[in-house]
Design a protein around this motif. Structure first.
Motif, PDB file in Angstrom:
ATOM      1  N   VAL A 134      55.989  14.396  15.434  1.00 51.99           N
ATOM      2  CA  VAL A 134      56.422  15.448  16.365  1.00 51.99           C
ATOM      3  C   VAL A 134      55.227  16.356  16.681  1.00 51.99           C
ATOM      4  N   ALA A 135      54.463  16.670  15.626  1.00 54.75           N
ATOM      5  CA  ALA A 135      53.275  17.512  15.825  1.00 54.75           C
ATOM      6  C   ALA A 135      52.311  16.837  16.801  1.00 54.75           C
ATOM      7  N   ALA A 136      52.143  15.520  16.636  1.00 59.45           N
ATOM      8  CA  ALA A 136      51.227  14.782  17.529  1.00 59.45           C
ATOM      9  C   ALA A 136      51.748  14.798  18.968  1.00 59.45           C
ATOM     10  N   LYS A 183      45.977  18.703  24.252  1.00 60.37           N
ATOM     11  CA  LYS A 183      44.735  18.025  24.642  1.00 60.37           C
ATOM     12  C   LYS A 183      44.403  16.951  23.603  1.00 60.37           C
ATOM     13  N   PRO A 184      44.890  15.722  23.804  1.00 60.52           N
ATOM     14  CA  PRO A 184      44.623  14.662  22.815  1.00 60.52           C
ATOM     15  C   PRO A 184      43.143  14.290  22.774  1.00 60.52           C
ATOM     16  N   SER A 231      53.282  17.017  20.449  1.00 58.99           N
ATOM     17  CA  SER A 231      53.176  18.327  21.104  1.00 58.99           C
ATOM     18  C   SER A 231      51.717  18.752  21.337  1.00 58.99           C
ATOM     19  N   VAL A 232      50.785  17.856  21.007  1.00 58.90           N
ATOM     20  CA  VAL A 232      49.367  18.184  21.233  1.00 58.90           C
ATOM     21  C   VAL A 232      49.076  18.207  22.731  1.00 58.90           C
TER      22      VAL A 232
END
Lengths: 230, 304
Positions: B284-286, B291-292, B288-289
């Motif tokens: 979930v944290a990933a 700027k990957p 919501s990133v």
């Protein structure tokens, strides 16, 4: 001789300490052998909750902010292997140098560095450790990653054209009446001129120069990297 | 949640379960190291025992370690004639299977295979030789400092810490050390905490920690530690060097300021969740990133 950055601009160091102290209270600044080092525990947070932590060390070299800080995982948790994008010294390879202007351009803050590439890297490590894939993908290692980046950027797999484009990034100046490196026979001004001018601003010349050298060496077979595929 | 309860919850979250993966891995490595040493030094019959935070009851999830002590009989020379020989021979034996990092008296083992290169197994092997046939005191080789030999006693160390009455404060101070990347050794920190809290065993945890930090902030140059196994013989001053002292003082000061400004959660963070659902939460944290970024690897910087 030019002073090191934090002596030339002590206000920048004060600003950096101030901007991270609330979000990263466990990261501390030290001066060590003429460079600034930040050490402590780095949390992976989401919704204000800490999901994981890494013991890290960040070194700001003498030419900061021109150079990208070196990030190391010092807890011995992440294997120093290709698949984990750590070199054998424990240094993290956060992104391709070519992408700096997209990810963390010169002039960005240290807090932005922590919250973007550093956060993303260690978030990825936590997922990979649990058997998951890298959440945002990875660049292939070494020269293959460089090749893939420029192939995507220029939209061609023809390495001769890729190299011509790169020569235009490196050249001290480019002129509109020159033939476009894409090879369609047009002049630069009627073709890729704006695109190349933008790239010349985005990609530092020394970075493009180094990558070009790698690609040329790989192409000619001189570069003895095990992943020499070009 | 009041501060005492919060600290107890932090301690709970830092407790490794007996059947958890971390301790299982430690036990496996311990068995592997013991087999390796027994095979290599079959003529010498070393005594191999647990030491470190596991034996002392001060283990924390963020920085757990295991000392495997490998003591040779006082009349044995097969493992080495001098203490330095023993240290070097044990290092050579371990190097067959592990990457070995030399510490002043111990050997830290790390992974050396393609899959786990450089991974810290949290295990120190401590070679030594008993001083006599009673197998109580030992001599350890010391690669740094003026004296090349330390006389010590594992049981005295273990009892000093286990029976200190302040093991909870020690665990929290170890967590503080790890979270702040401090270079003081666990051993020195344990001795310092025990000494400072000698008359404050019945104080609350918040009072104990604040007292230790205030002493570090205000009185760091006057603090000293002694080895309980050899109080006058072993000089531990290099464990509290000027750099270590100034860093401790500085971080203790920022810690106290952090408590004053923002409360205890500013020091140890929110109580961390257990492993359940962590993968899902990381995903979930990933997602919501904003700027990957994709990692790369530069062969030119040390990877071939």
């Amino acid at each position: 001789m030019r002073k090191v950055w934090y002596k030339e601009n002590p206000a920048l160091l004060v600003e950096m300490k101030e901007e991270i102290k609330d979000d990263f209270p466990n990261l501390h600044f030290y001066e060590s052998n003429g460079v600034i080092v930040v050490e402590g525990s780095f949390p992976i947070r989401h919704d204000k909750k800490s999901l994981d932590r890494y013991s890290i060390k960040i070194t700001f070299l003498k030419d900061y902010p021109k150079s990208i800080p070196i990030v190391e995982e010092v807890g011995g948790r992440i294997p120093r292997t290709l698949d984990r994008h750590m070199n054998e010294k424990g240094e993290a390879c956060l992104f391709l140098p070519e992408q700096r202007s997209e990810i963390w351009p010169i002039g960005s803050t240290f807090l932005e560095f922590l919250n973007c590439p550093v956060h993303n890297f260690f978030l990825g490590q936590s997922l990979v450790e649990r058997g998951e894939a890298w959440p945002f993908g990875v660049w292939d290692h070494g020269v293959r990653g460089i090749r893939d980046y420029y192939v995507q950027l220029f939209g061609t797999e023809d390495m001769d054209i890729v190299i011509k484009f790169m020569l235009f990034i490196i050249a001290p100046k480019i002129k509109g009446h020159w033939p476009c490196p894409c090879g369609n026979g047009k002049r630069l001004r009627g073709c890729h001129f704006p695109f190349l001018l933008e790239l010349r601003d985005k990609i530092p010349r020394n970075v493009a120069q180094r990558s070009l050298q790698f690609l040329l060496e790989a192409k000619s077979g001189k570069r003895k990297l095990k992943d020499n595929l070009i | 949640m009041d501060n005492e309860k919060y600290l107890k919850e932090v301690l709970k979250s830092q407790t490794l379960s007996f059947d958890g993966p971390e301790l299982a891995a430690l036990q496996q490595h311990r068995a592997d190291v013991e087999n390796l040493l027994r095979d290599h030094f079959s003529e010498s019959s070393p005594t191999i025992r647990y030491g470190g935070s596991k034996a002392k009851g001060t283990m924390i999830r963020d920085a757990y370690d295991l000392d495997i002590i490998s003591y040779f009989p006082n009349d044995d020379t097969a493992a080495g004639v001098t203490l330095e020989d023993i240290y070097n021979n044990v290092r050579t034996a371990l190097s067959k299977e592990y990457m070995v990092e030399q510490k002043p008296s111990a050997l830290r083992i790390k992974g050396n295979s393609k899959e786990n290169l450089g991974v810290d197994f949290h295990i120190d092997v401590v070679p030594g030789r008993y001083t006599d046939a009673s197998k109580s005191d030992v001599f350890l080789y010391r690669s740094s400092g003026e004296k090349k030999r330390l006389k010590t006693n594992l049981d005295v160390h273990l009892n000093h810490i286990k029976n200190s009455g302040v093991t909870e404060a020690i665990r929290l101070m170890k967590l503080w050390r790890t979270r702040n990347g401090l270079s003081i050794t666990h051993f020195a920190l344990e001795l310092l905490v025990i000494k400072l809290l000698k008359k404050r065993q019945s104080s609350s945890l918040t009072e104990q920690l604040e007292y230790v930090w205030k002493e570090m902030r205000d009185n760091i140059d006057n603090l000293s530690i002694e080895d309980p196994a050899n109080p006058t013989g072993n000089d531990l001053s290099d464990l509290l060097s000027a750099t270590i002292r100034s860093t401790l003082s500085y971080v203790a000061g920022t810690t106290l300021k952090g408590i004053e400004d923002s409360g205890w959660e500013a020091i140890f963070g929110e109580v961390e969740e257990n492993e359940d659902n962590k993968t899902a939460r990381l995903k979930v944290a990933a997602s919501s990133v904003v700027k990957p970024t994709k990692p790369w690897l530069d062969y030119e910087k040390g990877m071939v």
